[in-house]
Design a protein around this motif. Structure first.
Motif, PDB file in Angstrom:
ATOM      1  N   VAL A 114       0.840  -1.184   0.000  1.00  0.00           N
ATOM      2  CA  VAL A 114       0.000   0.000   0.000  1.00  0.00           C
ATOM      3  C   VAL A 114       0.879   1.239   0.000  1.00  0.00           C
ATOM      4  O   VAL A 114       1.849   1.335   0.746  1.00  0.00           O
ATOM      5  N   GLU A 115       0.553   2.193  -0.873  1.00  0.00           N
ATOM      6  CA  GLU A 115       1.291   3.441  -0.903  1.00  0.00           C
ATOM      7  C   GLU A 115       0.737   4.366   0.174  1.00  0.00           C
ATOM      8  O   GLU A 115      -0.434   4.709   0.177  1.00  0.00           O
ATOM      9  N   ARG A 116       1.586   4.799   1.074  1.00  0.00           N
ATOM     10  CA  ARG A 116       1.187   5.724   2.122  1.00  0.00           C
ATOM     11  C   ARG A 116       2.199   6.859   2.214  1.00  0.00           C
ATOM     12  O   ARG A 116       3.399   6.616   2.149  1.00  0.00           O
ATOM     13  N   PRO A 117       1.759   8.093   2.368  1.00  0.00           N
ATOM     14  CA  PRO A 117       2.712   9.175   2.558  1.00  0.00           C
ATOM     15  C   PRO A 117       3.556   8.926   3.796  1.00  0.00           C
ATOM     16  O   PRO A 117       3.036   8.597   4.854  1.00  0.00           O
ATOM     17  N   SER A 118       4.885   9.078   3.677  1.00  0.00           N
ATOM     18  CA  SER A 118       5.783   8.736   4.779  1.00  0.00           C
ATOM     19  C   SER A 118       5.611   9.655   5.973  1.00  0.00           C
ATOM     20  O   SER A 118       6.007   9.324   7.083  1.00  0.00           O
ATOM     21  N   SER A 119       5.028  10.820   5.769  1.00  0.00           N
ATOM     22  CA  SER A 119       4.919  11.774   6.862  1.00  0.00           C
ATOM     23  C   SER A 119       3.502  11.894   7.418  1.00  0.00           C
ATOM     24  O   SER A 119       3.216  12.800   8.170  1.00  0.00           O
ATOM     25  N   VAL A 120       2.598  10.992   7.037  1.00  0.00           N
ATOM     26  CA  VAL A 120       1.263  11.020   7.614  1.00  0.00           C
ATOM     27  C   VAL A 120       1.345  10.630   9.087  1.00  0.00           C
ATOM     28  O   VAL A 120       2.051   9.699   9.441  1.00  0.00           O
ATOM     29  N   SER A 242      -5.065  12.941   4.667  1.00  0.00           N
ATOM     30  CA  SER A 242      -4.140  11.855   4.354  1.00  0.00           C
ATOM     31  C   SER A 242      -4.658  10.918   3.275  1.00  0.00           C
ATOM     32  O   SER A 242      -3.894  10.126   2.722  1.00  0.00           O
ATOM     33  N   GLY A 243      -5.951  10.975   2.961  1.00  0.00           N
ATOM     34  CA  GLY A 243      -6.523  10.080   1.960  1.00  0.00           C
ATOM     35  C   GLY A 243      -7.340   8.975   2.601  1.00  0.00           C
ATOM     36  O   GLY A 243      -7.117   8.589   3.745  1.00  0.00           O
ATOM     37  N   MET A 244      -8.290   8.443   1.835  1.00  0.00           N
ATOM     38  CA  MET A 244      -9.176   7.408   2.346  1.00  0.00           C
ATOM     39  C   MET A 244      -8.446   6.080   2.492  1.00  0.00           C
ATOM     40  O   MET A 244      -7.640   5.698   1.657  1.00  0.00           O
ATOM     41  N   GLU A 245      -8.753   5.405   3.566  1.00  0.00           N
ATOM     42  CA  GLU A 245      -8.246   4.056   3.797  1.00  0.00           C
ATOM     43  C   GLU A 245      -9.335   3.019   3.492  1.00  0.00           C
ATOM     44  O   GLU A 245      -9.122   2.075   2.752  1.00  0.00           O
ATOM     45  N   GLU A 246     -10.527   3.262   4.070  1.00  0.00           N
ATOM     46  CA  GLU A 246     -11.584   2.257   3.940  1.00  0.00           C
ATOM     47  C   GLU A 246     -12.933   2.873   4.288  1.00  0.00           C
ATOM     48  O   GLU A 246     -13.014   3.788   5.118  1.00  0.00           O
ATOM     49  N   ILE A 247     -13.975   2.398   3.633  1.00  0.00           N
ATOM     50  CA  ILE A 247     -15.334   2.793   3.997  1.00  0.00           C
ATOM     51  C   ILE A 247     -16.258   1.592   3.807  1.00  0.00           C
ATOM     52  O   ILE A 247     -16.085   0.801   2.876  1.00  0.00           O
ATOM     53  N   SER A 248     -17.193   1.443   4.708  1.00  0.00           N
ATOM     54  CA  SER A 248     -18.199   0.391   4.597  1.00  0.00           C
ATOM     55  C   SER A 248     -19.565   1.015   4.853  1.00  0.00           C
ATOM     56  O   SER A 248     -19.717   1.870   5.719  1.00  0.00           O
ATOM     57  N   ARG A 265     -15.475  -0.571   0.488  1.00  0.00           N
ATOM     58  CA  ARG A 265     -14.454  -0.130  -0.447  1.00  0.00           C
ATOM     59  C   ARG A 265     -13.190   0.212   0.332  1.00  0.00           C
ATOM     60  O   ARG A 265     -13.244   0.662   1.472  1.00  0.00           O
ATOM     61  N   SER A 266     -12.041   0.020  -0.292  1.00  0.00           N
ATOM     62  CA  SER A 266     -10.778   0.381   0.339  1.00  0.00           C
ATOM     63  C   SER A 266      -9.841   0.941  -0.718  1.00  0.00           C
ATOM     64  O   SER A 266     -10.054   0.774  -1.921  1.00  0.00           O
ATOM     65  N   GLY A 267      -8.792   1.627  -0.249  1.00  0.00           N
ATOM     66  CA  GLY A 267      -7.804   2.189  -1.172  1.00  0.00           C
ATOM     67  C   GLY A 267      -8.407   3.249  -2.079  1.00  0.00           C
ATOM     68  O   GLY A 267      -9.218   4.073  -1.671  1.00  0.00           O
ATOM     69  N   GLU A 268      -8.006   3.224  -3.339  1.00  0.00           N
ATOM     70  CA  GLU A 268      -8.473   4.210  -4.314  1.00  0.00           C
ATOM     71  C   GLU A 268      -9.985   4.156  -4.507  1.00  0.00           C
ATOM     72  O   GLU A 268     -10.628   5.186  -4.720  1.00  0.00           O
ATOM     73  N   GLU A 269     -10.568   2.964  -4.428  1.00  0.00           N
ATOM     74  CA  GLU A 269     -12.006   2.828  -4.625  1.00  0.00           C
ATOM     75  C   GLU A 269     -12.802   3.514  -3.512  1.00  0.00           C
ATOM     76  O   GLU A 269     -13.942   3.919  -3.712  1.00  0.00           O
ATOM     77  N   ALA A 270     -12.184   3.645  -2.333  1.00  0.00           N
ATOM     78  CA  ALA A 270     -12.877   4.271  -1.204  1.00  0.00           C
ATOM     79  C   ALA A 270     -13.056   5.765  -1.394  1.00  0.00           C
ATOM     80  O   ALA A 270     -13.846   6.394  -0.681  1.00  0.00           O
ATOM     81  N   LYS A 271     -12.340   6.361  -2.324  1.00  0.00           N
ATOM     82  CA  LYS A 271     -12.455   7.798  -2.568  1.00  0.00           C
ATOM     83  C   LYS A 271     -13.647   8.142  -3.450  1.00  0.00           C
ATOM     84  O   LYS A 271     -14.083   9.280  -3.501  1.00  0.00           O
ATOM     85  N   LYS A 272     -14.154   7.148  -4.189  1.00  0.00           N
ATOM     86  CA  LYS A 272     -15.199   7.406  -5.164  1.00  0.00           C
ATOM     87  C   LYS A 272     -16.580   7.364  -4.508  1.00  0.00           C
ATOM     88  O   LYS A 272     -16.764   6.735  -3.470  1.00  0.00           O
ATOM     89  N   PRO A 273     -17.569   8.062  -5.113  1.00  0.00           N
ATOM     90  CA  PRO A 273     -18.935   7.972  -4.591  1.00  0.00           C
ATOM     91  C   PRO A 273     -19.415   6.522  -4.551  1.00  0.00           C
ATOM     92  O   PRO A 273     -19.075   5.719  -5.411  1.00  0.00           O
ATOM     93  N   ILE A 274     -20.205   6.195  -3.542  1.00  0.00           N
ATOM     94  CA  ILE A 274     -20.695   4.832  -3.360  1.00  0.00           C
ATOM     95  C   ILE A 274     -22.197   4.813  -3.600  1.00  0.00           C
ATOM     96  O   ILE A 274     -22.936   5.645  -3.061  1.00  0.00           O
TER      97      ILE A 274
END
Length: 413
Positions: A114-120, A242-248, A265-274
């Motif tokens: 998983v890509e995560r910003p190193s300074s989050v 920091s960006g979405m990690e997960e949504i249910s 949804r998790s990762g990039e998919e969690a950023k999109k409308p559900i």
């Protein structure tokens, strides 16, 4: 009697648990993760997540308490079996969930990085970062020291500034108050006046959880979002840190109508409308979601909805006349028929009532309908506030009372 009341309260949350596992989309710092989610139990105010080394749970190795219906496990937990037990407000334990092997779940989890910003940073009211021990003296870089000669230590002082502000003496930690990206500059200076070139680093302070909202719907007279059953509900997600990690997301009816809908949804998919379907669900319903960002901020919320699956119903009553067995309303000339329609108690309410006689114009119903002599077909349309529409057809026959009356003469002998 007291024991009976306690038993009833306990039964309120002795509901079998429903488990769902969210497999981690990756690993971070060599830590594989999976999430365990269960259905909330009525009457439970918190849950105990218990882990044991054997499936029979002869003794609990360790446990965690949580008020959420989700718990995340790391790879160090993979050797255990897990179960969840609900507790009510009095601390009484409910029936435990089925026992699950974490080893099997970890074996099935993918291992894509998983890509995560190193300074989050983790969510906190105040972030403090460290540049090391400020009292540690610097090592001299003199080349004149011979082997075996102790290296001379030169005291240094470290200075820093945040977001271009004033330089301050570093005393062991730096407090970052501002939300968002912070640029930290720092340098050290020894007692001889030697100053190093300032270095820069960036830190993202994220203490704000994701924002999740229902879009494209309006509230009705009940004060709730009133929606036609079968409509697709869309949730908009906003996460500017920091960006979405997960949504249910889950949607279910209070009366049990329809099947419960669940979307994760998790990762990039969690950023999109559900989008989630409301097909088959009727009456007061709950839309619930849980969202997490990469800094560890979490939000849990629920929204009551009124999902209306049924159109209004109507009844007809002649003011003078009656309904015959052949299904026709028989009236006298200019007789009237009144129409009464209503939406079910769990519906959104009657919006429009119209009728037409034969192929005549569509007319808003306000008063009972009158009919001239003859046979007629009446079509009635009833609509509710969310667009459910019902149609009723009745037959009417208005008669003119023009028959001849006759009697019998009595004759005397």
């Amino acid at each position: 009697m007291i024991q009976n009341r306690q038993y009833i309260r306990k039964l309120l949350f002795l509901i079998p648990f429903l488990f769902s596992f969210l497999l981690a989309e990756g690993i971070y710092s060599q830590q594989q993760r999976i999430s365990l989610r269960w259905k909330a139990s009525a009457g439970a105010v918190e849950y105990i997540v218990e882990l044991c080394e054997d499936k029979e749970f002869t003794s609990v190795h360790h446990s965690y308490k949580t008020k959420n219906t989700r718990y995340e496990f790391h790879s160090q937990d993979s050797k255990y079996f897990v179960r969840v037990v609900g507790l009510n407000a009095e601390g009484v334990r409910g029936v435990s969930s089925p026992v699950i092997s974490l080893e099997a779940k970890f074996a099935a989890a993918p291992k894509v990085k998983v890509e995560r910003p190193s300074s989050v940073v983790a969510a906190s009211e105040e972030l403090r970062i460290s540049l090391g021990d400020p009292n540690m003296p610097a090592v001299s870089n003199s080349n004149t020291s011979s082997a075996g000669t102790p290296t001379k230590q030169i005291p240094v002082t470290t200075y820093y500034r945040v977001n271009g502000g004033d330089w301050q003496k570093y005393d062991g930690s730096i407090s970052l108050i501002n939300e968002g990206w912070n640029e930290v500059e720092f340098y050290s200076e020894d007692i001889l006046g030697n100053k190093e070139t300032p270095k820069k680093t960036r830190y993202l302070k994220d203490t704000t959880p994701p924002l999740v909202r229902l879009v494209g719907q309006k509230k009705g007279p009940s004060g709730l979002y009133e929606i036609k059953s079968g409509a697709e509900l869309t949730l908009q997600i906003t996460e500017e840190g920091s960006g979405m990690e997960e949504i249910s997301v889950s949607l279910y009816s209070r009366d049990g109508s329809g099947a419960e809908e669940n979307v994760s949804r998790s990762g990039e998919e969690a950023k999109k409308p559900i989008t989630i379907s409301s097909a088959g669900i009727d009456g007061l319903s709950i839309l619930r979601w849980e969202a997490n960002d990469k800094a560890g901020n979490s939000i849990q919320s629920e929204l009551p909805l009124l999902l209306d699956a049924r159109a209004p119903t109507c009844v007809f009553a002649p003011t003078e006349g009656k309904l015959r067995e052949d299904g026709i309303y028989y009236l006298k000339e200019n007789g009237l028929i009144s129409v009464r329609c209503e939406d079910p108690a769990t519906g959104s309410g009657l919006s429009k009532l119209e009728y037409k006689i034969g192929n005549g114009p569509l007319t808003a119903y306000q008063t009972p309908i009158g009919f001239p002599v003859g046979a007629h077909t009446v079509t009635v349309y009833a609509s509710d506030l969310v667009g459910n529409r019902s149609e009723f057809k009745i037959k009417v026959n208005a008669l003119r009372p023009d028959w001849q009356k006759a009697g019998t003469e009595l004759q005397e002998k």
